[in-house]
Design a protein around this motif. Structure first.
Motif, PDB file in Angstrom:
ATOM      1  N   UNK A   1       0.841  -1.189   0.000  1.00  0.00           N
ATOM      2  CA  UNK A   1       0.000   0.000   0.000  1.00  0.00           C
ATOM      3  C   UNK A   1       0.881   1.246   0.000  1.00  0.00           C
ATOM      4  N   UNK A   2       1.370   1.679  -1.180  1.00  0.00           N
ATOM      5  CA  UNK A   2       2.252   2.855  -1.250  1.00  0.00           C
ATOM      6  C   UNK A   2       1.629   4.122  -0.662  1.00  0.00           C
ATOM      7  N   UNK A   3       0.298   4.140  -0.567  1.00  0.00           N
ATOM      8  CA  UNK A   3      -0.383   5.320  -0.018  1.00  0.00           C
ATOM      9  C   UNK A   3      -0.050   5.530   1.456  1.00  0.00           C
ATOM     10  N   UNK A   4       0.557   4.529   2.092  1.00  0.00           N
ATOM     11  CA  UNK A   4       0.935   4.630   3.505  1.00  0.00           C
ATOM     12  C   UNK A   4       2.215   5.422   3.717  1.00  0.00           C
ATOM     13  N   UNK A   5       2.833   5.932   2.650  1.00  0.00           N
ATOM     14  CA  UNK A   5       4.138   6.561   2.761  1.00  0.00           C
ATOM     15  C   UNK A   5       4.153   7.714   3.753  1.00  0.00           C
ATOM     16  N   UNK A   6       3.075   8.512   3.795  1.00  0.00           N
ATOM     17  CA  UNK A   6       3.031   9.640   4.727  1.00  0.00           C
ATOM     18  C   UNK A   6       3.025   9.146   6.171  1.00  0.00           C
ATOM     19  N   UNK A   7       2.285   8.058   6.420  1.00  0.00           N
ATOM     20  CA  UNK A   7       2.245   7.492   7.765  1.00  0.00           C
ATOM     21  C   UNK A   7       3.601   6.904   8.136  1.00  0.00           C
ATOM     22  N   UNK A   8       4.264   6.284   7.165  1.00  0.00           N
ATOM     23  CA  UNK A   8       5.533   5.617   7.450  1.00  0.00           C
ATOM     24  C   UNK A   8       6.667   6.610   7.681  1.00  0.00           C
ATOM     25  N   UNK A   9       6.496   7.852   7.246  1.00  0.00           N
ATOM     26  CA  UNK A   9       7.549   8.846   7.454  1.00  0.00           C
ATOM     27  C   UNK A   9       7.829   9.032   8.945  1.00  0.00           C
ATOM     28  N   UNK A  10       6.795   8.804   9.769  1.00  0.00           N
ATOM     29  CA  UNK A  10       6.977   8.936  11.213  1.00  0.00           C
ATOM     30  C   UNK A  10       8.002   7.940  11.731  1.00  0.00           C
ATOM     31  N   UNK A  11       8.180   6.799  11.020  1.00  0.00           N
ATOM     32  CA  UNK A  11       9.173   5.813  11.436  1.00  0.00           C
ATOM     33  C   UNK A  11      10.585   6.357  11.275  1.00  0.00           C
ATOM     34  N   UNK A  12      10.780   7.176  10.234  1.00  0.00           N
ATOM     35  CA  UNK A  12      12.093   7.798  10.026  1.00  0.00           C
ATOM     36  C   UNK A  12      12.384   8.770  11.167  1.00  0.00           C
ATOM     37  N   UNK A  13      11.378   9.545  11.545  1.00  0.00           N
ATOM     38  CA  UNK A  13      11.536  10.488  12.652  1.00  0.00           C
ATOM     39  C   UNK A  13      11.815   9.750  13.958  1.00  0.00           C
ATOM     40  N   UNK A  14      11.107   8.647  14.136  1.00  0.00           N
ATOM     41  CA  UNK A  14      11.296   7.827  15.340  1.00  0.00           C
ATOM     42  C   UNK A  14      12.716   7.291  15.385  1.00  0.00           C
ATOM     43  N   UNK A  15      13.219   6.787  14.268  1.00  0.00           N
ATOM     44  CA  UNK A  15      14.573   6.241  14.198  1.00  0.00           C
ATOM     45  C   UNK A  15      15.600   7.301  14.582  1.00  0.00           C
ATOM     46  N   UNK A  16      15.393   8.527  14.105  1.00  0.00           N
ATOM     47  CA  UNK A  16      16.318   9.611  14.419  1.00  0.00           C
ATOM     48  C   UNK A  16      16.336   9.886  15.929  1.00  0.00           C
ATOM     49  N   UNK A  17      15.166   9.907  16.543  1.00  0.00           N
ATOM     50  CA  UNK A  17      15.089  10.134  17.989  1.00  0.00           C
ATOM     51  C   UNK A  17      15.764   9.000  18.753  1.00  0.00           C
ATOM     52  N   UNK A  18      15.599   7.771  18.244  1.00  0.00           N
ATOM     53  CA  UNK A  18      16.226   6.611  18.892  1.00  0.00           C
ATOM     54  C   UNK A  18      17.754   6.712  18.810  1.00  0.00           C
ATOM     55  N   UNK A  19      18.250   7.024  17.633  1.00  0.00           N
ATOM     56  CA  UNK A  19      19.696   7.095  17.428  1.00  0.00           C
ATOM     57  C   UNK A  19      20.341   8.232  18.214  1.00  0.00           C
ATOM     58  N   UNK A  20      19.577   9.295  18.451  1.00  0.00           N
ATOM     59  CA  UNK A  20      20.115  10.441  19.186  1.00  0.00           C
ATOM     60  C   UNK A  20      19.782  10.375  20.682  1.00  0.00           C
ATOM     61  N   UNK A  21      19.186   9.247  21.111  1.00  0.00           N
ATOM     62  CA  UNK A  21      18.918   9.050  22.536  1.00  0.00           C
ATOM     63  C   UNK A  21      17.837   9.932  23.110  1.00  0.00           C
ATOM     64  N   UNK A  22      16.892  10.346  22.285  1.00  0.00           N
ATOM     65  CA  UNK A  22      15.842  11.262  22.746  1.00  0.00           C
ATOM     66  C   UNK A  22      14.516  10.582  23.050  1.00  0.00           C
ATOM     67  N   UNK A  23      14.529   9.241  23.065  1.00  0.00           N
ATOM     68  CA  UNK A  23      13.312   8.490  23.399  1.00  0.00           C
ATOM     69  C   UNK A  23      13.423   7.923  24.823  1.00  0.00           C
TER      70      UNK A  23
END
Length: 240
Positions: free
Chosen positions: A218-240
């Motif tokens: 379901x490529x239409x989910x791309x906007x929803x999945x962008x939050x995973x990229x943001x989440x990954x960044x917070x995880x890698x920078x220790x902000x979660x």
């Protein structure tokens, strides 16, 4: 049963269950009684939404059970606890709860999905011995009448498949009317259970790539999945 440890993940307090079975037994007890309250699966998408919406964050944290359904959440919990924490997949957990309810003859009420999917879900559960005492598709207009119907049915487990946060909001209102039942938001679980939506292949599941499979399907989910990229960044920078 002993309460599991709680870990704060991006503002949400998530319970560190050792296994799916521990959660199932925490909900449906050996004597056939059930945990009164609600359970919500926490994944990275919900964490990110809660960070942007204070009211949603409060509502999610008010659920009596919050379990990790998403490897991104599990990884944060493992890092903070310094030990292994198991992912508890929502779809499989719902099925396990239904089958345990069948073995204990706990009455179940189903809410949500399209009428035909709901009927297929009910038929399949009844065939497996589940005591389904009522069902209502997701297109109801009178919420008060639905809550009265659930109350009069004697249901002790109520599962609601309406998507987030709609199902969680309904659960919060329903708990006030039916305080002795267990409520669970299950999203698209009925569709998967009945085969109307194809589940990711086993290998993808083992590699924790179900999100990628859903995105490709379901490529239409791309906007929803962008939050995973943001989440990954917070995880890698220790902000979660």
């Amino acid at each position: 049963m002993q309460q599991p440890e709680v870990v704060n993940v991006g503002g949400l307090d998530v319970m560190a269950f050792a296994s799916m079975q521990q959660l199932v037994e925490f909900i449906v007890h050996d004597d056939g009684t059930v945990f009164a309250g609600s359970a919500i699966a926490i994944n990275p998408e919900k964490v990110m939404k809660a960070r942007e919406d204070a009211a949603l964050k409060t509502m999610l944290n008010q659920a009596e059970i919050r379990y990790a359904d998403g490897m991104g959440v599990v990884k944060v919990m493992r890092k903070k606890l310094g030990r292994h924490v198991e992912r508890v997949p929502g779809c499989e957990t719902w099925e396990a709860i239904m089958y345990r309810a069948a073995s204990k003859q706990v009455p179940v009420f189903l809410v949500g999905a399209k009428p035909e999917v709901l009927q297929q879900t009910r038929d399949k559960l009844v065939a497996a011995g589940v005591n389904v005492v009522g069902a209502q598709d997701g297109y109801f207009k009178d919420e008060a009448a639905l809550l009265t119907q659930i109350q009069q049915s004697g249901a002790r487990i109520v599962t609601i498949a309406m998507g987030s946060p709609k199902q969680e909001l309904l659960i919060e209102r329903a708990k006030k009317v039916i305080p002795d039942a267990y409520f669970m938001g299950v999203g698209g679980t009925y569709d998967v259970f009945t085969g109307n939506v194809k589940r990711a292949p086993e290998l993808w599941c083992k590699l924790n790539l179900e999100w990628a499979y859903r995105l490709l399907s379901q490529p239409s989910r791309i906007k929803r999945q962008w939050s995973l990229v943001e989440y990954l960044w917070l995880y890698l920078t220790g902000k979660l």
